[in-house]
Scaffold this motif. Structure first.
Motif, PDB file in Angstrom:
ATOM      1  N   ALA A 126      40.863  71.791  53.791  1.00 22.22           N
ATOM      2  CA  ALA A 126      39.706  71.337  53.013  1.00 22.22           C
ATOM      3  C   ALA A 126      38.413  71.925  53.547  1.00 22.22           C
TER       4      ALA A 126
ATOM      5  N   GLY B  71      36.940  68.574  58.672  1.00 21.13           N
ATOM      6  CA  GLY B  71      38.110  68.033  57.998  1.00 21.13           C
ATOM      7  C   GLY B  71      38.396  66.612  58.444  1.00 21.13           C
TER       8      GLY B  71
ATOM      9  N   MET C 207      43.584  65.187  51.191  1.00 18.90           N
ATOM     10  CA  MET C 207      42.818  65.968  52.164  1.00 18.90           C
ATOM     11  C   MET C 207      41.329  65.904  51.794  1.00 18.90           C
TER      12      MET C 207
ATOM     13  N   THR D 263      36.952  66.506  53.501  1.00 18.89           N
ATOM     14  CA  THR D 263      36.071  67.043  54.542  1.00 18.89           C
ATOM     15  C   THR D 263      34.643  66.549  54.326  1.00 18.89           C
TER      16      THR D 263
ATOM     17  N   GLN E 198      44.106  62.256  57.965  1.00 23.22           N
ATOM     18  CA  GLN E 198      44.594  62.623  56.639  1.00 23.22           C
ATOM     19  C   GLN E 198      45.073  64.064  56.693  1.00 23.22           C
ATOM     20  N   PRO E 199      45.928  64.466  55.764  1.00 21.58           N
ATOM     21  CA  PRO E 199      46.552  65.790  55.884  1.00 21.58           C
ATOM     22  C   PRO E 199      45.576  66.933  55.666  1.00 21.58           C
ATOM     23  N   ALA E 200      45.823  68.034  56.352  1.00 19.02           N
ATOM     24  CA  ALA E 200      45.222  69.332  56.031  1.00 19.02           C
ATOM     25  C   ALA E 200      43.704  69.333  56.015  1.00 19.02           C
ATOM     26  N   GLY E 201      43.103  68.662  56.984  1.00 17.14           N
ATOM     27  CA  GLY E 201      41.645  68.694  57.070  1.00 17.14           C
ATOM     28  C   GLY E 201      41.104  70.098  57.225  1.00 17.14           C
TER      29      GLY E 201
ATOM     30  N   ALA F  81      44.369  70.087  46.179  1.00 21.29           N
ATOM     31  CA  ALA F  81      45.271  68.998  46.564  1.00 21.29           C
ATOM     32  C   ALA F  81      46.267  68.677  45.446  1.00 21.29           C
TER      33      ALA F  81
ATOM     34  N   GLU G  39      40.024  71.250  63.083  1.00 21.21           N
ATOM     35  CA  GLU G  39      39.920  71.043  61.642  1.00 21.21           C
ATOM     36  C   GLU G  39      38.513  71.320  61.120  1.00 21.21           C
TER      37      GLU G  39
ATOM     38  N   LEU H  95      48.999  68.328  50.397  1.00 22.72           N
ATOM     39  CA  LEU H  95      47.557  68.317  50.592  1.00 22.72           C
ATOM     40  C   LEU H  95      46.868  67.096  49.971  1.00 22.72           C
TER      41      LEU H  95
END
Length: 246
Positions: A66, A56, A111, A113, A60-63, A102, A20, A108
């Motif tokens: 981000a 990321g 998300m 970072t 948490q989702p979708a690091g 997001a 990530e 997302l």
């Protein structure tokens, strides 16, 4: 003619199932992928050069989305980052961009970072961060942290924490940030390490200092990665070594 070398490496580590982390060095970005060997890039010292890592947020989702969004935004704005104010503004734009992305996709939401890095100018270095990724200066006098962790105070005997008090994105609703940005003089021979906590959490600062005293360039990057792996590789490991040459 003075020049800048940037030696970079990104690796998943031994525990995580994907990477990530993302990285930017000038126009070059590395997003959520793995480098099997350290890669060294050479740039002329002159126009602003941004070098940064983005981590990321785990849990948490979708690091990786981000972190990639942030380094690509920094790559785009990098040549204009010629002052502390410009860097602060760019990081605020990055934060806003994470929230906008997001909002467009329910998958997302939250998300986020961290980000840390430096902008190399002809006579100075602009160090910045939001979160707990770090910038460390390596000199004959020893290693020093030049970024400022966004983490709560640690109890006695505790060296690390997974908690961050500030990040780009990471909340259900927009939250403004206060980036840390400082300026320092630059000289030939200066070295800086930009890295995610996948290196600094498992490897003590004293060990990083020893490795940077013993090695430089690709060998230094490899040995730092190896130390994190030998310490269990609990997180993604991304680092960039900046050196000012002549």
């Amino acid at each position: 003619m003075p020049y800048i070398t940037v030696t970079a490496l990104s690796h998943t580590g031994l525990i995580r199932d994907h990477n990530e982390d993302s990285l930017v060095a000038g126009p070059w970005t590395l997003c959520g992928t793995v480098t099997e060997n350290p890669q060294t890039l050479v740039f002329p010292l002159g126009r602003p050069l941004v070098v940064a890592v983005a981590d990321g947020m785990g849990g948490q989702p979708a690091g990786e989305v981000a972190s990639a969004l942030v380094v690509r935004q920094l790559a785009s704005s990098g040549p204009a980052l010629d002052s502390e104010e410009a860097v602060r503004d760019a990081l605020k734009v990055c934060n806003h961009a994470v929230y906008v992305a997001a909002d467009r996709d329910p998958a997302l939401v939250t998300m986020g970072t961290t980000v840390a890095g430096a902008v190399v100018l002809p006579e100075s270095l602009l160090v910045f961060n939001v979160g707990d990724s770090r910038v460390l200066g390596a000199s004959p006098d020893g290693l020093r942290q030049v970024s400022l962790d966004d983490s709560p105070p640690l109890p006695p005997g505790q060296r690390t924490t997974p908690i961050v008090t500030q990040a780009l994105g990471g909340a259900p609703q927009f939250s403004a940030i206060t980036p840390h940005v400082t300026s320092s003089p630059l000289a030939v021979g200066d070295r800086y390490l930009v890295c995610t906590d996948g290196l600094t959490d498992p490897v003590p600062e004293e060990a990083i200092d020893d490795l940077l005293r013993a090695h430089d360039g690709g060998r230094a990057a490899f040995e730092l990665w190896k130390s994190a792996i030998e310490a269990g590789g609990p997180d993604n490991i991304t680092l960039a070594l900046i050196r000012i040459g002549e």
